[in-house]
Design an enzyme around this catalytic site. Sequence first.
Site, PDB file in Angstrom:
ATOM      1  N   CYS A 119       0.807  -1.121  -0.094  1.00  0.00           N
ATOM      2  CA  CYS A 119       0.180   0.048  -0.314  1.00  0.00           C
ATOM      3  C   CYS A 119       0.797   1.178   0.069  1.00  0.00           C
ATOM      4  CB  CYS A 119      -0.965   0.152   1.225  1.00  0.00           C
ATOM      5  SG  CYS A 119      -2.195   1.202   1.119  1.00  0.00           S
ATOM      6  N   HIS A 130      -3.948  -4.311  -0.278  1.00  0.00           N
ATOM      7  CA  HIS A 130      -3.447  -5.178   0.946  1.00  0.00           C
ATOM      8  C   HIS A 130      -3.661  -6.731   0.814  1.00  0.00           C
ATOM      9  CE1 HIS A 130      -3.341  -1.575   3.412  1.00  0.00           C
ATOM     10  NE2 HIS A 130      -4.204  -1.249   2.696  1.00  0.00           N
ATOM     11  N   GLU A 144      -2.861  -8.802   3.032  1.00  0.00           N
ATOM     12  CA  GLU A 144      -3.139  -9.258   4.135  1.00  0.00           C
ATOM     13  C   GLU A 144      -4.760  -9.190   4.581  1.00  0.00           C
ATOM     14  OE1 GLU A 144      -2.463  -4.887   5.159  1.00  0.00           O
ATOM     15  OE2 GLU A 144      -1.866  -6.344   3.787  1.00  0.00           O
TER      16      GLU A 144
END
Length: 213
Positions: free
Chosen positions: A83, A191, A193
Amino acid sequence: MGRPSVVVLDYGSGNVHSAAKALEAAGAEVELTADRRTAMAADGLVVPGVGAFSAVVDALHAVNGAEIVDRRLAGGRPVLGICVGMQVLFDRGVERGLETEGLGEWPGTVSRLDAPILPHMGWNTVDAPADSVLFDGIADQRFYFVHSYAAADWSLEVTAPFPQPRLTWAEHGTRFLAAVENGPLSATQFHPEKSGEPGIRLLSNWISSLRGN
């Protein structure tokens, strides 16, 4: 052979803990630290980032993060930006009229997306090259984005014998870089994650590539 070691650079970014958990799920031995020696010795270094470009740059400089990234890359040691951790790798960022110098690993400017609705928040597809390592087996999946700024073009010219960078694009109002794979330096605007199973698989692809370095 044990798990590859990955340091998540702990410089105060809000998404360091979720990034660390995702990397563990993807198969890495993860340490959250800003210690220079540990960060230099790890198989891989992850630089997450959320918030304003200028704030992330300032926080990275406070822990000598720019030097750590630069020294690792000089030795061909893998680094992954996430990011705003991707955005700050470029020469500069422009937010609300404020221009901030980035880490300068890549030429170019990160600026506000030309889109009717911002931020770009939610799941989106990507256009990845066929030889991508990061997107191997998952190029048709959706990934989770939360951002209003991005790099809209790529100007780094790479000549043989160095491999050509692998560029992955996405669209929100206009086309922008969703990911870059450039030698030991990789980055994603989205992202991983927060991208569920596809995100874990992308991180696993990156972790698997660390064995060759």
